[in-house]
Design a protein around this motif. Structure first.
Motif, mmCIF file in Angstrom:
data_model
loop_
_atom_site.group_PDB
_atom_site.id
_atom_site.type_symbol
_atom_site.label_atom_id
_atom_site.label_comp_id
_atom_site.label_asym_id
_atom_site.label_seq_id
_atom_site.Cartn_x
_atom_site.Cartn_y
_atom_site.Cartn_z
ATOM 1 N N ASP A 150 1.192 -1.087 -0.037
ATOM 2 C CA ASP A 150 0.357 0.252 -0.431
ATOM 3 C C ASP A 150 0.791 1.111 0.112
ATOM 4 O O ASP A 150 0.508 2.454 -0.455
ATOM 5 N N TYR A 151 1.904 1.310 0.714
ATOM 6 C CA TYR A 151 3.162 2.290 0.723
ATOM 7 C C TYR A 151 3.776 2.890 -0.399
ATOM 8 O O TYR A 151 3.718 4.332 -0.559
ATOM 9 N N LEU A 152 3.737 1.801 -0.751
ATOM 10 C CA LEU A 152 4.185 2.070 -2.654
ATOM 11 C C LEU A 152 3.586 2.368 -3.099
ATOM 12 O O LEU A 152 4.025 3.683 -4.298
ATOM 13 N N ALA A 195 -8.190 13.675 -0.895
ATOM 14 C CA ALA A 195 -8.001 13.236 -2.515
ATOM 15 C C ALA A 195 -6.514 12.297 -2.484
ATOM 16 O O ALA A 195 -7.010 10.772 -3.258
ATOM 17 N N LEU A 196 -5.537 12.652 -2.084
ATOM 18 C CA LEU A 196 -4.870 11.233 -2.322
ATOM 19 C C LEU A 196 -4.719 10.067 -1.435
ATOM 20 O O LEU A 196 -4.264 8.891 -1.984
ATOM 21 N N PRO A 197 -4.917 9.993 -0.044
ATOM 22 C CA PRO A 197 -5.538 9.054 1.047
ATOM 23 C C PRO A 197 -6.176 8.316 0.533
ATOM 24 O O PRO A 197 -6.236 7.548 -0.061
ATOM 25 N N ILE A 198 -7.773 8.629 -0.184
ATOM 26 C CA ILE A 198 -8.440 8.322 -0.940
ATOM 27 C C ILE A 198 -7.940 7.216 -2.740
ATOM 28 O O ILE A 198 -8.923 6.030 -2.418
ATOM 29 N N THR A 199 -6.507 8.383 -2.822
ATOM 30 C CA THR A 199 -6.879 7.842 -4.699
ATOM 31 C C THR A 199 -5.927 6.279 -4.281
ATOM 32 O O THR A 199 -6.334 5.064 -4.396
ATOM 33 N N ALA A 200 -5.004 6.274 -3.080
ATOM 34 C CA ALA A 200 -4.149 5.303 -2.597
ATOM 35 C C ALA A 200 -5.144 4.229 -2.540
ATOM 36 O O ALA A 200 -4.539 2.766 -2.603
ATOM 37 N N TYR A 201 -6.237 4.719 -1.300
ATOM 38 C CA TYR A 201 -6.498 2.971 -1.173
ATOM 39 C C TYR A 201 -7.815 2.622 -1.885
ATOM 40 O O TYR A 201 -7.532 1.162 -2.066
ATOM 41 N N THR A 202 -7.943 3.405 -2.579
ATOM 42 C CA THR A 202 -9.061 2.948 -3.844
ATOM 43 C C THR A 202 -8.200 1.973 -4.946
ATOM 44 O O THR A 202 -8.631 1.384 -5.281
ATOM 45 N N VAL A 268 -2.047 2.410 8.495
ATOM 46 C CA VAL A 268 -1.208 3.188 9.251
ATOM 47 C C VAL A 268 -0.404 3.144 8.426
ATOM 48 O O VAL A 268 0.932 4.814 8.030
ATOM 49 N N LEU A 269 0.187 3.032 7.435
ATOM 50 C CA LEU A 269 1.111 2.722 6.187
ATOM 51 C C LEU A 269 0.667 3.881 5.202
ATOM 52 O O LEU A 269 1.319 5.064 5.492
ATOM 53 N N ILE A 270 -0.513 4.721 5.143
ATOM 54 C CA ILE A 270 -0.419 5.632 4.285
ATOM 55 C C ILE A 270 -0.741 7.133 4.664
ATOM 56 O O ILE A 270 0.077 7.481 3.900
ATOM 57 N N THR A 272 1.191 7.789 7.177
ATOM 58 C CA THR A 272 1.762 7.509 7.876
ATOM 59 C C THR A 272 2.903 8.211 6.602
ATOM 60 O O THR A 272 3.465 10.141 6.464
ATOM 61 N N VAL A 273 2.295 8.662 5.382
ATOM 62 C CA VAL A 273 3.830 8.361 3.907
ATOM 63 C C VAL A 273 2.265 9.889 4.009
ATOM 64 O O VAL A 273 3.853 11.155 3.143
ATOM 65 N N PHE A 274 1.406 10.266 3.920
ATOM 66 C CA PHE A 274 0.553 11.060 3.852
ATOM 67 C C PHE A 274 0.779 12.051 5.141
ATOM 68 O O PHE A 274 0.324 13.670 4.543
ATOM 69 N N HIS A 275 0.825 12.104 6.127
ATOM 70 C CA HIS A 275 0.883 12.629 6.749
ATOM 71 C C HIS A 275 -0.341 13.241 7.394
ATOM 72 O O HIS A 275 -0.663 14.562 8.097
ATOM 73 N N TYR A 276 -1.399 12.505 7.043
ATOM 74 C CA TYR A 276 -2.162 12.650 7.326
ATOM 75 C C TYR A 276 -3.403 12.441 9.072
ATOM 76 O O TYR A 276 -2.263 10.848 9.442
ATOM 77 N N PRO A 277 -3.125 12.922 9.730
ATOM 78 C CA PRO A 277 -3.795 12.967 11.203
ATOM 79 C C PRO A 277 -4.346 11.939 11.813
ATOM 80 O O PRO A 277 -5.410 12.081 12.549
ATOM 81 N N GLY A 278 -5.202 10.595 10.717
ATOM 82 C CA GLY A 278 -5.701 9.598 11.571
ATOM 83 C C GLY A 278 -5.500 8.844 12.688
ATOM 84 O O GLY A 278 -4.468 8.923 12.870
ATOM 85 N N ILE A 279 -5.538 7.703 12.545
ATOM 86 C CA ILE A 279 -5.804 6.109 13.752
ATOM 87 C C ILE A 279 -4.231 5.860 13.294
ATOM 88 O O ILE A 279 -3.234 5.345 14.019
ATOM 89 N N GLY A 280 -4.645 5.804 11.897
ATOM 90 C CA GLY A 280 -2.593 5.580 11.558
ATOM 91 C C GLY A 280 -1.706 6.168 11.919
ATOM 92 O O GLY A 280 -0.470 5.589 12.253
ATOM 93 N N TRP A 281 -1.841 6.823 11.664
ATOM 94 C CA TRP A 281 -0.860 8.197 12.043
ATOM 95 C C TRP A 281 -0.007 8.382 13.160
ATOM 96 O O TRP A 281 0.983 8.053 13.601
ATOM 97 N N PHE A 282 -1.583 8.228 14.222
ATOM 98 C CA PHE A 282 -0.850 8.284 15.844
ATOM 99 C C PHE A 282 0.115 6.996 16.122
ATOM 100 O O PHE A 282 0.634 6.563 17.528
ATOM 101 N N PHE A 283 -0.896 6.010 15.078
ATOM 102 C CA PHE A 283 -0.052 4.368 15.965
ATOM 103 C C PHE A 283 0.958 4.274 15.644
ATOM 104 O O PHE A 283 1.969 3.901 16.352
ATOM 105 N N LYS A 284 1.335 4.902 14.178
ATOM 106 C CA LYS A 284 2.990 4.825 14.071
ATOM 107 C C LYS A 284 3.703 5.497 15.175
ATOM 108 O O LYS A 284 4.544 5.339 15.540
ATOM 109 N N PHE A 285 3.353 7.210 15.581
ATOM 110 C CA PHE A 285 3.886 8.253 15.819
ATOM 111 C C PHE A 285 4.129 7.216 17.037
ATOM 112 O O PHE A 285 5.008 7.216 18.577
ATOM 113 N N ALA A 286 2.640 6.431 18.298
ATOM 114 C CA ALA A 286 2.988 5.831 18.992
ATOM 115 C C ALA A 286 4.161 4.377 19.251
ATOM 116 O O ALA A 286 4.863 4.269 20.074
#
Length: 328
Positions: A150-152, A195-202, A268-270, A272-286
């Motif tokens: 996903d992160y690629l 837009a970019l996080p949504i596109t990556a997931y989609t 987490v990965l996506i 983190t890549v986009f520095h999007y302040p969601g649950i995944g970003w905070f989990f990686k921070f933790a």
């Protein structure tokens, strides 16, 4: 009754995972309190021992107490809806979730609905037209995205569309110069940043949904009622939508519900890549800062979401498919 057994099993699963999470996190290497004590010792000019004692007193944590006592206190807080305390931010995990959860739910819900809708439609088409060029094209695309991390995909979108072409922002959830609220500039900024996080997931999930729908639709096409519908002279479009589509999409409901439940842990990965302040970003921070209090709370949230999504699916699936009846 069967539904009661499923509810009890769901509760037991949550308790078991919560207990294992507590034990694993308590035994994890590293000591965030020592890191915090180093910062205090340097800032206040006190010894590391004094700073360490101040930190433990400040967060109300005493590792010398018996593990069972700490577990019972933590479980009592958990039953009251308190997911824990972030040692780094020095606030409750609930406050962090209040800030981060809406962003993750927004991005992943939009991406899941988009990828599911597009994937189901493509899967239905290639199931009916298996000998056309669409079948190998979509199958190859699904194999490629399944093998690609996903992160690629997120990194490629970030480099091309954000850093090179500068069509989209590279980080954040909205323009910090705007005032949050239900106003058009803020809402447009939120969509622009998402837009970019949504596109990556989609892009990563369309192929999987398409192949799953194809397999389900092919099995439905072999049923006797499809042959009977064709013998009646019904139009192929009507057979495709009213007979094949409605029956083939039912098994997909389970996958969609589980995807919604697991989206908190899969971001987490996506993010983190986009520095999007969601649950995944905070989990990686933790993880990076050894904030085991926040990590434990986020793991519990993910567990509850997955288990409840599975339970809700089990309970409503018989309502969606009349051929299935729950036993008393």
């Amino acid at each position: 009754m069967r539904w009661l057994r499923r509810v009890l099993l769901a509760l037991f699963t949550i308790w078991l995972v919560a207990t294992l999470t507590f034990v694993v996190v308590e035994q994890a290497p590293g000591d965030i309190f020592y890191l915090m004590a180093q910062e205090i010792a340097q800032a206040r000019g006190v010894s590391i021992e004094v700073a360490y004692a101040q930190v433990r007193s400040m967060v109300g944590y005493d590792p010398t107490r018996p593990l069972l006592q700490r577990y019972l206190e933590w479980m009592g807080e958990l039953l009251q809806g308190n997911l824990g305390f972030s040692y780094f931010y020095r606030i409750s995990v609930n406050q962090i979730l209040f800030q981060a959860l809406p962003w993750t739910v927004f991005v992943l819900s939009a991406a899941l609905l988009l990828s599911f809708t597009i994937g189901v439609l493509l899967g239905l088409v290639i199931a009916v037209r298996r000998r056309t060029w669409l079948d190998p094209l979509i199958t190859g695309y699904a194999s490629l995205t399944d093998a690609t991390p996903d992160y690629l995909t997120a990194l490629l979108l970030l480099i091309l569309l954000a850093l090179q072409l500068k069509w989209f922002p590279s980080k954040g959830a909205y323009d910090s110069s705007l005032t949050p609220g239900f106003n058009l500039p803020f809402l447009l900024s939120v969509l622009h940043h998402a837009a970019l996080p949504i596109t990556a997931y989609t892009l990563e999930n369309i192929g999987a949904w398409a192949l799953a729908m194809k397999g389900s639709a092919v099995s439905v096409l072999g049923e006797d009622f499809i042959a009977f519908a064709r013998a009646r002279g019904l139009r192929e479009s009507r057979i495709l939508t009213h007979y094949v589509g409605r029956n083939a999409i039912l098994p997909m409901v389970t996958g969609l519900a589980l995807a919604f439940g697991g989206m908190f842990g899969g971001s987490v990965l996506i993010e983190t890549v986009f520095h999007y302040p969601g649950i995944g970003w905070f989990f990686k921070f933790a993880l990076d800062h050894r904030d085991y209090g926040m990590m434990r709370g986020l793991l519990i949230l993910t567990t509850v979401a997955i288990v409840m999504a599975n339970l809700i699916t089990d309970l409503i699936y018989p309502l969606l498919d009349p051929r299935i009846r729950m036993e008393d």
